[in-house]
Design a protein around this motif. Structure first.
Motif, PDB file in Angstrom:
ATOM      1  N   ASP A 139      47.957  42.413  30.783  1.00  0.00           N
ATOM      2  CA  ASP A 139      47.534  41.221  31.514  1.00  0.00           C
ATOM      3  C   ASP A 139      48.465  40.072  31.173  1.00  0.00           C
ATOM      4  O   ASP A 139      48.584  39.692  30.002  1.00  0.00           O
ATOM      5  CB  ASP A 139      46.094  40.837  31.153  1.00  0.00           C
ATOM      6  CG  ASP A 139      45.065  41.766  31.787  1.00  0.00           C
ATOM      7  OD1 ASP A 139      44.886  41.684  33.017  1.00  0.00           O
ATOM      8  OD2 ASP A 139      44.457  42.568  31.052  1.00  0.00           O
ATOM      9  N   ASN A 141      47.972  37.070  31.973  1.00  0.00           N
ATOM     10  CA  ASN A 141      47.116  35.957  31.592  1.00  0.00           C
ATOM     11  C   ASN A 141      45.962  36.512  30.769  1.00  0.00           C
ATOM     12  O   ASN A 141      45.004  37.049  31.318  1.00  0.00           O
ATOM     13  CB  ASN A 141      46.580  35.228  32.830  1.00  0.00           C
ATOM     14  CG  ASN A 141      45.728  34.024  32.473  1.00  0.00           C
ATOM     15  OD1 ASN A 141      45.623  33.636  31.299  1.00  0.00           O
ATOM     16  ND2 ASN A 141      45.120  33.408  33.460  1.00  0.00           N
ATOM     17  N   ILE A 142      46.063  36.404  29.457  1.00  0.00           N
ATOM     18  CA  ILE A 142      45.050  36.967  28.577  1.00  0.00           C
ATOM     19  C   ILE A 142      43.714  36.264  28.734  1.00  0.00           C
ATOM     20  O   ILE A 142      42.650  36.783  28.357  1.00  0.00           O
ATOM     21  CB  ILE A 142      45.517  36.912  27.096  1.00  0.00           C
ATOM     22  CG1 ILE A 142      44.690  37.874  26.225  1.00  0.00           C
ATOM     23  CG2 ILE A 142      45.454  35.479  26.561  1.00  0.00           C
ATOM     24  CD1 ILE A 142      44.823  39.315  26.616  1.00  0.00           C
ATOM     25  N   PRO A 145      41.743  38.620  32.044  1.00  0.00           N
ATOM     26  CA  PRO A 145      42.019  40.032  32.287  1.00  0.00           C
ATOM     27  C   PRO A 145      41.363  40.463  33.598  1.00  0.00           C
ATOM     28  O   PRO A 145      40.303  39.960  33.975  1.00  0.00           O
ATOM     29  CB  PRO A 145      41.365  40.738  31.088  1.00  0.00           C
ATOM     30  CG  PRO A 145      41.228  39.668  30.034  1.00  0.00           C
ATOM     31  CD  PRO A 145      41.014  38.397  30.788  1.00  0.00           C
ATOM     32  N   LEU A 146      41.993  41.389  34.294  1.00  0.00           N
ATOM     33  CA  LEU A 146      41.467  41.835  35.584  1.00  0.00           C
ATOM     34  C   LEU A 146      40.021  42.294  35.473  1.00  0.00           C
ATOM     35  O   LEU A 146      39.196  42.013  36.352  1.00  0.00           O
ATOM     36  CB  LEU A 146      42.341  42.966  36.135  1.00  0.00           C
ATOM     37  CG  LEU A 146      41.936  43.561  37.486  1.00  0.00           C
ATOM     38  CD1 LEU A 146      41.985  42.512  38.577  1.00  0.00           C
ATOM     39  CD2 LEU A 146      42.827  44.744  37.837  1.00  0.00           C
ATOM     40  N   SER A 147      39.693  42.977  34.376  1.00  0.00           N
ATOM     41  CA  SER A 147      38.345  43.539  34.219  1.00  0.00           C
ATOM     42  C   SER A 147      37.267  42.481  34.059  1.00  0.00           C
ATOM     43  O   SER A 147      36.077  42.783  34.209  1.00  0.00           O
ATOM     44  CB  SER A 147      38.305  44.484  33.015  1.00  0.00           C
ATOM     45  OG  SER A 147      38.621  43.789  31.821  1.00  0.00           O
ATOM     46  N   VAL A 258      44.725  35.972  37.837  1.00  0.00           N
ATOM     47  CA  VAL A 258      44.955  37.308  37.286  1.00  0.00           C
ATOM     48  C   VAL A 258      46.302  37.860  37.726  1.00  0.00           C
ATOM     49  O   VAL A 258      46.717  37.685  38.871  1.00  0.00           O
ATOM     50  CB  VAL A 258      43.847  38.283  37.761  1.00  0.00           C
ATOM     51  CG1 VAL A 258      44.167  39.709  37.333  1.00  0.00           C
ATOM     52  CG2 VAL A 258      42.490  37.858  37.236  1.00  0.00           C
ATOM     53  N   GLN A 260      47.934  41.735  36.560  1.00  0.00           N
ATOM     54  CA  GLN A 260      47.867  42.860  35.626  1.00  0.00           C
ATOM     55  C   GLN A 260      48.739  44.021  36.113  1.00  0.00           C
ATOM     56  O   GLN A 260      48.847  44.272  37.318  1.00  0.00           O
ATOM     57  CB  GLN A 260      46.435  43.374  35.471  1.00  0.00           C
ATOM     58  CG  GLN A 260      46.288  44.463  34.409  1.00  0.00           C
ATOM     59  CD  GLN A 260      44.916  45.118  34.414  1.00  0.00           C
ATOM     60  OE1 GLN A 260      44.677  46.044  35.174  1.00  0.00           O
ATOM     61  NE2 GLN A 260      44.021  44.612  33.565  1.00  0.00           N
TER      62      GLN A 260
END
Length: 265
Positions: A139, A141-142, A145-147, A258, A260
Motif C-alpha cells: 500500500d 498510503n499506509i 490500505p485497500l482492505s 488508496v 495498492q
C-alpha cells in the motif's frame, strides 16, 4: 575566557536542542554539532564515527560495505518504481512511503539466491514466487490500505488487466471521508524491468460513482497490457470527490486515498 564562554554556550545549546520546541531554532553545523529538524521538531547530534575512507578500505568493515551496497540497490529499485508510476504516487501516499518501499525492496532482494552477499539484486528476488509475494499487497498510503476502504470483492484478469467490482453498494461497502459525494476507481498495469530500468505504464478508464445505496458494477479496462520484460504489477486506486454546484472537487484526504499493488506476475 572567550573560548570558555563559547564552550559553555555550545553546551547550553546542546542541552536545549537535543529535542526542543523552544525559541532556539538553529539549523546547520556549529563546530562538531549538527542541528536539524525532523517531523517538526528540532534535534542535535554530535559529529563523529568512523571515517568514510576507513569504511571503504578496512577489512573489518567488509560487512558494512556489503550492507551499504545492498541498501543502495534497494533504494534505487524503490526510486525506479516510484518514477515509473509517476503521478499515481501523488494521489495516494504517506510521509514514510519511500522508506517503507525501500524496506520492501530489501525484503525482495533477500530471495536472490544466486548472487553473493553484497551483490544481491531486486530483479533476481522478483524472479521467485516468494520475492513477488513481498511486493504484492504493498500500500503506497499506509493510512488507507485497500482492505480498510473497500469492503467488496473484486476480480482481476491478469491476461487483460481488467478489474471488476460487481454489485458494489458504495454507501455500505466503502469507508469514505466526511463530505464525499462520489468515489472514483482506476486501475493500472505496470511492466518494469529492474535490471534494464525499462518500464511501461498503462492506465484504465476511471469509474466515478455516487456514494449512495444504488448497486453498481465497476469495470476498469486498460487499453492494452504492456509487454516490457521483467515483472508486471497490477494496481488499484480509490479516490474521493465532493460535488458542489455540479462540479466535483477532489478530496485529498490521506486517510482514505488508496493505491495498492494487487498482483505481481
Amino acid at each position: 575566557m572567550l573560548r570558555i564562554a563559547k564552550i559553555y554556550l555550545l553546551t547550553l545549546i546542546f542541552i536545549i536542542m537535543a529535542k526542543s520546541n523552544g525559541i532556539l531554532k538553529i539549523e546547520g553545523t556549529i563546530e562538531n554539532l549538527t542541528f536539524y529538524k525532523k517531523d517538526g521538531e528540532s534535534y542535535v547530534r554530535r559529529k563523529g564515527g568512523v571515517s568514510k575512507e576507513r569504511i571503504e578500505n578496512d577489512p573489518n568493515y567488509l560487512r558494512t560495505r556489503e550492507n551499504n551496497s545492498e541498501f543502495s540497490t534497494a533504494a534505487g529499485a524503490g526510486k525506479m518504481l516510484r518514477m515509473a508510476l509517476g503521478s499515481l504516487i501523488f494521489k495516494a501516499k504517506d510521509s514514510k512511503m519511500t522508506s517503507r518501499l525501500v524496506k520492501t525492496m530489501s525484503d525482495v532482494k533477500r530471495y536472490d539466491t544466486t548472487s553473493v552477499r553484497g551483490q544481491r539484486q531486486v530483479y533476481n528476488g522478483l524472479g521467485t514466487p516468494d520475492g513477488k509475494m513481498m511486493l504484492n499487497g504493498f500500500d503506497f498510503n499506509i493510512n488507507a490500505p485497500l482492505s480498510t476502504v473497500l469492503f467488496s470483492i473484486y476480480d482481476l484478469d491478469t491476461a487483460t488487466g481488467v478489474v471488476t467490482i460487481p454489485n458494489l453498494v458504495p454507501q455500505e461497502q466503502i469507508r469514505y471521508p466526511e463530505g464525499a459525494t462520489h468515489v472514483s476507481f482506476q486501475s493500472a498495469v505496470l511492466a518494469i524491468d529492474f535490471e534494464t530500468e525499462a518500464s511501461e505504464l498503462v492506465l484504465s478508464n476511471m469509474e466515478n460513482v455516487p456514494v449512495d445505496l444504488t448497486p453498481t458494477s465497476v469495470t476498469l479496462t486498460p487499453p492494452s497490457v504492456p509487454t516490457t520484460t521483467g515483472v508486471t504489477l497490477f494496481l488499484l486506486g480509490v479516490s474521493f470527490f465532493q460535488e458542489f454546484n455540479g462540479v466535483q472537487y477532489s478530496l485529498k484526504n490521506e486517510d482514505y486515498s488508496v493505491l495498492q499493488v494487487i498482483e505481481v506476475i
